[in-house]
Motif scaffolding. Structure first.
Motif, PDB file in Angstrom:
ATOM      1  N   GLU A   8       0.824  -1.218   0.000  1.00 44.05           N
ATOM      2  CA  GLU A   8       0.000   0.000   0.000  1.00 44.05           C
ATOM      3  C   GLU A   8       0.850   1.258   0.000  1.00 44.05           C
ATOM      4  OE1 GLU A   8      -3.038   0.069   2.921  1.00 44.05           O
ATOM      5  OE2 GLU A   8      -3.843  -1.862   2.291  1.00 44.05           O
ATOM      6  N   GLY A   9       0.413   2.218  -0.818  1.00 43.05           N
ATOM      7  CA  GLY A   9       0.996   3.560  -0.799  1.00 43.05           C
ATOM      8  C   GLY A   9       2.432   3.671  -1.273  1.00 43.05           C
ATOM      9  N   VAL A  10       2.902   2.744  -2.087  1.00 38.84           N
ATOM     10  CA  VAL A  10       4.295   2.818  -2.526  1.00 38.84           C
ATOM     11  C   VAL A  10       4.445   3.045  -4.032  1.00 38.84           C
ATOM     12  CG1 VAL A  10       5.134   1.412  -0.616  1.00 38.84           C
ATOM     13  CG2 VAL A  10       4.520   0.316  -2.776  1.00 38.84           C
ATOM     14  N   ALA A  11       3.375   2.917  -4.771  1.00 43.24           N
ATOM     15  CA  ALA A  11       3.490   3.092  -6.228  1.00 43.24           C
ATOM     16  C   ALA A  11       3.923   4.525  -6.542  1.00 43.24           C
ATOM     17  CB  ALA A  11       2.159   2.772  -6.900  1.00 43.24           C
ATOM     18  N   THR A  12       4.772   4.665  -7.548  1.00 42.85           N
ATOM     19  CA  THR A  12       5.332   5.976  -7.895  1.00 42.85           C
ATOM     20  C   THR A  12       4.440   6.754  -8.857  1.00 42.85           C
ATOM     21  OG1 THR A  12       6.576   4.953  -9.688  1.00 42.85           O
ATOM     22  CG2 THR A  12       7.705   5.180  -7.556  1.00 42.85           C
ATOM     23  N   LEU A  13       3.322   6.190  -9.209  1.00 38.64           N
ATOM     24  CA  LEU A  13       2.425   6.803 -10.195  1.00 38.64           C
ATOM     25  C   LEU A  13       1.902   8.167  -9.743  1.00 38.64           C
ATOM     26  CD1 LEU A  13       0.704   6.317 -12.825  1.00 38.64           C
ATOM     27  CD2 LEU A  13      -1.064   5.442 -11.281  1.00 38.64           C
ATOM     28  N   GLU A  14       2.001   9.150 -10.649  1.00 37.05           N
ATOM     29  CA  GLU A  14       1.458  10.486 -10.372  1.00 37.05           C
ATOM     30  C   GLU A  14       0.730  10.991 -11.608  1.00 37.05           C
ATOM     31  OE1 GLU A  14       4.655  13.021  -9.190  1.00 37.05           O
ATOM     32  OE2 GLU A  14       5.159  11.784  -7.463  1.00 37.05           O
ATOM     33  N   LEU A  15      -0.367  11.655 -11.387  1.00 37.64           N
ATOM     34  CA  LEU A  15      -1.159  12.205 -12.486  1.00 37.64           C
ATOM     35  C   LEU A  15      -1.333  13.704 -12.271  1.00 37.64           C
ATOM     36  CD1 LEU A  15      -3.220  12.005 -14.874  1.00 37.64           C
ATOM     37  CD2 LEU A  15      -4.925  11.407 -13.167  1.00 37.64           C
ATOM     38  N   SER A  16      -1.026  14.457 -13.317  1.00 39.24           N
ATOM     39  CA  SER A  16      -1.184  15.906 -13.231  1.00 39.24           C
ATOM     40  C   SER A  16      -2.499  16.311 -13.895  1.00 39.24           C
ATOM     41  CB  SER A  16      -0.018  16.597 -13.938  1.00 39.24           C
ATOM     42  OG  SER A  16      -0.298  17.968 -14.086  1.00 39.24           O
ATOM     43  N   PRO A  17      -3.508  16.659 -13.121  1.00 41.18           N
ATOM     44  CA  PRO A  17      -4.808  17.019 -13.701  1.00 41.18           C
ATOM     45  C   PRO A  17      -4.715  18.234 -14.611  1.00 41.18           C
ATOM     46  CG  PRO A  17      -4.968  16.754 -11.315  1.00 41.18           C
ATOM     47  CD  PRO A  17      -3.502  16.726 -11.663  1.00 41.18           C
ATOM     48  N   ARG A  66       3.331  10.424 -14.627  1.00 44.11           N
ATOM     49  CA  ARG A  66       4.717  10.093 -14.325  1.00 44.11           C
ATOM     50  C   ARG A  66       4.738   8.816 -13.491  1.00 44.11           C
ATOM     51  NH1 ARG A  66       8.926  10.006 -11.293  1.00 44.11           N
ATOM     52  NH2 ARG A  66       7.704  10.174  -9.389  1.00 44.11           N
ATOM     53  N   VAL A  67       5.571   7.887 -13.876  1.00 44.34           N
ATOM     54  CA  VAL A  67       5.726   6.667 -13.086  1.00 44.34           C
ATOM     55  C   VAL A  67       7.129   6.129 -13.326  1.00 44.34           C
ATOM     56  CG1 VAL A  67       4.713   5.184 -14.908  1.00 44.34           C
ATOM     57  CG2 VAL A  67       4.707   4.410 -12.528  1.00 44.34           C
ATOM     58  N   ASP A  68       7.767   5.700 -12.273  1.00 45.92           N
ATOM     59  CA  ASP A  68       9.093   5.096 -12.418  1.00 45.92           C
ATOM     60  C   ASP A  68       8.894   3.624 -12.712  1.00 45.92           C
ATOM     61  OD1 ASP A  68      10.404   7.463 -11.948  1.00 45.92           O
ATOM     62  OD2 ASP A  68      10.504   7.138  -9.785  1.00 45.92           O
ATOM     63  N   ALA A  69       8.799   3.316 -13.980  1.00 50.68           N
ATOM     64  CA  ALA A  69       8.502   1.944 -14.389  1.00 50.68           C
ATOM     65  C   ALA A  69       9.619   1.011 -13.973  1.00 50.68           C
ATOM     66  CB  ALA A  69       8.313   1.897 -15.902  1.00 50.68           C
ATOM     67  N   LYS A  92      10.409   8.277  -3.065  1.00 51.10           N
ATOM     68  CA  LYS A  92       9.241   7.602  -3.597  1.00 51.10           C
ATOM     69  C   LYS A  92       9.528   6.975  -4.954  1.00 51.10           C
ATOM     70  CE  LYS A  92       4.325   8.284  -3.540  1.00 51.10           C
ATOM     71  NZ  LYS A  92       3.295   9.022  -4.186  1.00 51.10           N
ATOM     72  N   GLY A  93      10.305   7.691  -5.768  1.00 53.05           N
ATOM     73  CA  GLY A  93      10.475   7.243  -7.130  1.00 53.05           C
ATOM     74  C   GLY A  93      11.774   6.518  -7.430  1.00 53.05           C
ATOM     75  N   CYS A  94      12.818   6.869  -6.719  1.00 53.55           N
ATOM     76  CA  CYS A  94      14.073   6.222  -7.042  1.00 53.55           C
ATOM     77  C   CYS A  94      14.882   6.037  -5.767  1.00 53.55           C
ATOM     78  CB  CYS A  94      14.873   7.034  -8.056  1.00 53.55           C
ATOM     79  SG  CYS A  94      15.441   8.585  -7.384  1.00 53.55           S
TER      80      CYS A  94
END
Ligand code: SF4
Ligand code: SF4
Length: 96
Positions: A8-17, A66-69, A92-94
């Motif tokens: 939970e709560g670790v995915a790096t996914l971000e969306l800019s509305p 944005r997501v650190d795949a 969070k991302g790297c």
């Protein structure tokens, strides 16, 4: 999507509305139905089912996502280990 839930709560996914134009590509390409279109905007409905494949970011025409795949699982596991030991968590991302 309960079966696809990771940490939970670790995915790096971000969306800019602000950058989203509501094209719906992210909804189409996401294998885990992380997004829904509401009106003319995409919205993340369940961050924790994101497997950080990167398909949404690659297909978004406005770079609103944005997501650190490929690093999320490792980052999540490291953070879990650090959390258990009360050590400061990695970014969070790297791994910086
Ligand atoms: S692909 Fe990008 S622009 Fe299109 S709906 Fe998704 S976030 Fe918005
Ligand atoms: S990274 Fe993959 S699983 Fe996560 S929201 Fe984007 S398309 Fe869906």
């Amino acid at each position: 999507m309960k079966g696809f839930r990771y940490l939970e709560g670790v995915a790096t996914l971000e969306l800019s509305p602000e950058a989203c134009i509501g094209c719906g590509r992210c909804v189409e390409v996401c294998p885990h139905q992380v997004f829904v279109l509401e009106g003319k905007l995409s919205r993340i409905v369940d961050l924790d089912v994101c497997m950080e494949c990167g398909a949404c970011a690659k297909n978004c025409p406005t770079a609103a996502i944005r997501v650190d795949a490929g690093v999320g699982c490792a980052t999540g596991l490291i953070n879990e280990w650090l959390r258990e030991r009360k050590i400061r968590q990695v970014g969070k991302g790297c791994c910086s």
